[in-house]
Design a protein around this motif. Structure first.
Motif, PDB file in Angstrom:
ATOM      1  N   UNK A  41       0.810  -1.212   0.000  1.00 42.40           N
ATOM      2  CA  UNK A  41       0.000   0.000   0.000  1.00 42.40           C
ATOM      3  C   UNK A  41       0.842   1.261   0.000  1.00 42.40           C
ATOM      4  N   UNK A  42       1.885   1.282   0.801  1.00 45.16           N
ATOM      5  CA  UNK A  42       2.772   2.444   0.847  1.00 45.16           C
ATOM      6  C   UNK A  42       3.496   2.634  -0.481  1.00 45.16           C
ATOM      7  N   UNK A  43       3.874   1.512  -1.115  1.00 46.84           N
ATOM      8  CA  UNK A  43       4.571   1.591  -2.398  1.00 46.84           C
ATOM      9  C   UNK A  43       3.672   2.154  -3.496  1.00 46.84           C
ATOM     10  N   UNK A  44       2.425   1.680  -3.585  1.00 52.22           N
ATOM     11  CA  UNK A  44       1.548   2.164  -4.658  1.00 52.22           C
ATOM     12  C   UNK A  44       1.204   3.644  -4.449  1.00 52.22           C
ATOM     13  N   UNK A  45       1.082   4.092  -3.199  1.00 47.86           N
ATOM     14  CA  UNK A  45       0.835   5.520  -2.967  1.00 47.86           C
ATOM     15  C   UNK A  45       2.030   6.364  -3.386  1.00 47.86           C
ATOM     16  N   UNK A  46       3.231   5.823  -3.227  1.00 50.39           N
ATOM     17  CA  UNK A  46       4.434   6.548  -3.635  1.00 50.39           C
ATOM     18  C   UNK A  46       4.508   6.712  -5.153  1.00 50.39           C
ATOM     19  N   UNK A  47       3.804   5.858  -5.896  1.00 51.51           N
ATOM     20  CA  UNK A  47       3.806   5.923  -7.357  1.00 51.51           C
ATOM     21  C   UNK A  47       2.793   6.924  -7.912  1.00 51.51           C
ATOM     22  N   UNK A  48       2.079   7.637  -7.054  1.00 51.87           N
ATOM     23  CA  UNK A  48       0.998   8.523  -7.489  1.00 51.87           C
ATOM     24  C   UNK A  48       1.417   9.518  -8.578  1.00 51.87           C
ATOM     25  N   UNK A  49       2.526  10.259  -8.446  1.00 54.82           N
ATOM     26  CA  UNK A  49       2.883  11.222  -9.499  1.00 54.82           C
ATOM     27  C   UNK A  49       3.135  10.565 -10.853  1.00 54.82           C
ATOM     28  N   UNK A  50       3.786   9.412 -10.842  1.00 52.10           N
ATOM     29  CA  UNK A  50       4.082   8.705 -12.090  1.00 52.10           C
ATOM     30  C   UNK A  50       2.792   8.228 -12.758  1.00 52.10           C
ATOM     31  N   UNK A  51       1.932   7.617 -11.969  1.00 52.18           N
ATOM     32  CA  UNK A  51       0.690   7.067 -12.515  1.00 52.18           C
ATOM     33  C   UNK A  51      -0.219   8.182 -13.035  1.00 52.18           C
ATOM     34  N   UNK A  52      -0.277   9.280 -12.315  1.00 57.41           N
ATOM     35  CA  UNK A  52      -1.105  10.410 -12.752  1.00 57.41           C
ATOM     36  C   UNK A  52      -0.670  10.896 -14.134  1.00 57.41           C
ATOM     37  N   UNK A  53       0.615  10.948 -14.367  1.00 58.54           N
ATOM     38  CA  UNK A  53       1.133  11.378 -15.664  1.00 58.54           C
ATOM     39  C   UNK A  53       0.762  10.374 -16.759  1.00 58.54           C
ATOM     40  N   UNK A  54       0.838   9.080 -16.440  1.00 63.06           N
ATOM     41  CA  UNK A  54       0.544   8.036 -17.421  1.00 63.06           C
ATOM     42  C   UNK A  54      -0.944   7.966 -17.777  1.00 63.06           C
ATOM     43  N   UNK A  55      -1.804   8.478 -16.912  1.00 63.89           N
ATOM     44  CA  UNK A  55      -3.243   8.407 -17.164  1.00 63.89           C
ATOM     45  C   UNK A  55      -3.715   9.463 -18.168  1.00 63.89           C
ATOM     46  N   UNK A  56      -2.915  10.496 -18.413  1.00 59.33           N
ATOM     47  CA  UNK A  56      -3.214  11.507 -19.427  1.00 59.33           C
ATOM     48  C   UNK A  56      -4.615  12.104 -19.268  1.00 59.33           C
ATOM     49  N   UNK A  57      -4.904  12.578 -18.068  1.00 59.67           N
ATOM     50  CA  UNK A  57      -6.141  13.315 -17.860  1.00 59.67           C
ATOM     51  C   UNK A  57      -7.317  12.515 -17.355  1.00 59.67           C
ATOM     52  N   UNK A  58      -7.228  11.189 -17.356  1.00 62.16           N
ATOM     53  CA  UNK A  58      -8.323  10.378 -16.811  1.00 62.16           C
ATOM     54  C   UNK A  58      -8.343  10.538 -15.295  1.00 62.16           C
ATOM     55  N   UNK A  59      -9.503  10.825 -14.735  1.00 59.52           N
ATOM     56  CA  UNK A  59      -9.620  11.064 -13.301  1.00 59.52           C
ATOM     57  C   UNK A  59     -10.561  10.060 -12.676  1.00 59.52           C
TER      58      UNK A  59
END
Length: 531
Positions: A513-531
């Motif tokens: 859980x801590x690891x996936x939360x740390x990936x938030x900035x990377x994943x947000x960029x990869x989603x390209x606007x999907x919220x």
């Protein structure tokens, strides 16, 4: 019919709203509810049946073998949707796939009502095959309804997930009680009865979905829907986004996000699915379940409230749906009403027996209903949060789910600290299981329905059935891992102790859980606007 800014797909009646969502969502709600009744009702008693002695009506298997079969079965249940999704996408359409799958699963439960090895294995085979057609495609119908209402999807899937757990709640309660007190195979048979009712109410109400979910030659896809909408009214920002051709590199990045979320989903279900395995054994053999005097009376009252209040809530939703749909889909409504009349009769019969007993032994399967009860009561709150300005990113939701799951196992580790090394029985307080199920439920609400919602947003419409199937493969891997790891309960308890066993399921989910939360900035960029 209330006015709102969203345009939902389906028939005109489908656009009549219930709880802010199209009425067709609740047809799917009740269809899924009865399917989950059958699945979780059977799951609640499978390991107990296999591990109980011949004198107790079981087959006397050892725990490792029983949990191994449980893990294989639940893995295949989640693997089969990849085939079912493909068949629906290419040939059957989602609606036919759901109906055929329901019929096959009904046959599976009927086979398991026979006390023979062929009945067990043939039943499991039918359940796996039917589930493959049913599971990915009912969620694909929801995606079709919400083409132009992307912002409503999180809330829709959370409400749908409430239906999942309503069925699980009633199925575990009744199949578990009848299996443990009347006969195991009566419990298996009861699961099939309501699977059949679920299929009938879906089949006779399916026109509410309009063209959504028909075979590829008949149905509309996303682009057709959006072009039709733009012919009659001003396009919304969501429609403009969907009408654009998504560049290959953008779609590739979104597939990467799906892969990341699927990876962490495996860790969640590997721990969470201990509920049907090692946690059920813990309830049966290590928890004090015999109550007398005031304690028994308190349990009877609480159990009555736990049973009747959620069932009243679901019955009220049923009534509100009937007000909208009975004029056009009376036969479907009649089948649904009949199933609820039968449920109420069984519930009243069960509660009457429990109140007439001098002492009460809480069924080991009873603890599993807590997960469903907590979801029924908490799902509306989570739905509102996900639709509000406080809606966190996908990775934060996933991280919250994993951490909360780990905390639940930490509670079990603490509660089992008094159990001696190598002990095969004990009598610890049931409060530890109750608290564990509460935290596990909070984790599940944070992760599971949200995962389905994000998958539907990140994947192209033409691939949605197949990708739901691939998503369920990740869940299946987690289920197989759950069975394999749960099967080590005896060896770990013998070599160390019960607390050590549960601490494993504390540390791994919290770390993930801590690891996936740390990936938030990377994943947000990869989603390209999907919220």
């Amino acid at each position: 019919m209330s006015t709102n800014k969203y345009r939902f797909e389906g028939s005109e009646m489908n656009r009549k709203l219930l709880m802010g969502h199209p009425s067709g969502l609740f047809v799917l709600f009740f269809t899924e509810m009865w399917e989950r009744f059958s699945y979780y009702g059977m799951r609640a008693i499978l390991v107990l049946f296999l591990t109980r002695s011949l004198m107790e009506g079981g087959w006397g298997w050892d725990r490792a073998d029983a949990l191994g079969l449980y893990g294989t079965y639940t893995m295949l249940v989640y693997f089969s949707p990849i085939v079912g999704g493909f068949l629906a996408d290419k040939f059957l359409g989602y609606r036919k796939a759901v109906a055929i799958g329901a019929v096959i699963m009904t046959l599976g439960h009927a086979a398991m009502a026979f006390d023979t090895p062929w009945g067990l294995y043939a039943g499991i085979a039918f359940l796996v095959a039917g589930n493959g057609l049913f599971k990915p495609n009912i969620t694909s119908i929801i995606s079709g309804i919400y083409i132009n209402a992307q912002d409503k999807k999180d809330g829709a899937f959370t409400i749908f997930y409430m239906g999942v757990n309503a069925g699980a709640f009633i199925g575990i309660l009744l199949c578990g009680y009848i299996g443990e007190n009347v006969g195991w195979h009566y419990g298996f048979g009861l699961a099939g009865v309501f699977m059949f009712f679920g299929m009938l109410q879906f089949w006779f109400a399916q026109k509410i979905f309009g063209k959504v979910g028909l075979s590829p030659s008949e149905t509309i896809d996303y682009v057709d829907a959006i072009e039709d909408r733009n012919d009659t009214e001003e396009g919304t920002e969501i429609e403009k986004f969907e009408k654009e051709v998504v560049p290959a590199n953008v779609q590739r990045d979104r597939y990467i996000v799906v892969g990341i979320l699927a990876f962490f989903t495996v860790f969640f279900w590997a721990a969470f699915e201990q509920a049907g395995g090692s946690m059920t054994i813990f309830a049966a053999d290590y928890t004090e379940r015999v109550l007398e005097g005031n304690a028994a009376n308190i349990f009877r009252v609480l159990n009555t409230l736990l049973t009747v209040v959620p069932l009243l809530i679901i019955t009220y939703v049923l009534y509100k749906l009937f007000q909208i749909t009975f004029s056009k889909y009376a036969l479907s409504n009649i089948f649904l009403a009949t199933s609820f009349v039968i449920i109420w009769i069984i519930v009243i019969w069960m509660l009457n027996i429990q109140f007439s007993e001098v002492e009460t032994e809480v069924p080991a399967s009873w603890f599993s209903i807590l997960n469903s009860f907590f979801i029924i009561t908490l799902a509306p709150l989570f739905s509102k949060i996900w639709e509000s300005k406080y809606n966190p990113p996908a990775t934060v939701k996933f991280g919250m789910g994993l951490v909360l799951l780990g905390v639940g196992f930490g509670i079990l580790a603490y509660g089992s600290s008094s159990i001696e090394q190598g002990a095969t029985t004990a009598s610890v307080s049931m409060i530890w299981l109750i608290l564990a199920y509460l935290f596990h439920t909070l984790g599940e609400l944070s992760l599971s329905p949200v995962g389905l919602s994000y998958l539907s947003k990140l994947v192209p419409a033409a691939k949605i059935g197949m990708m739901f199937g691939l998503w369920y493969i990740a869940i299946g891997l987690g289920n197989k891992a759950a069975g394999s790891m749960g099967g080590m309960i005896d060896s770990i308890t013998e070599q160390y102790n019960m607390s050590t066993f549960f601490l494993i399921f504390t540390a791994v989910p919290i770390g993930a859980g801590l690891l996936v939360m740390a990936l938030t900035p990377v994943v947000k960029k990869l989603m390209h606007g999907v919220k």
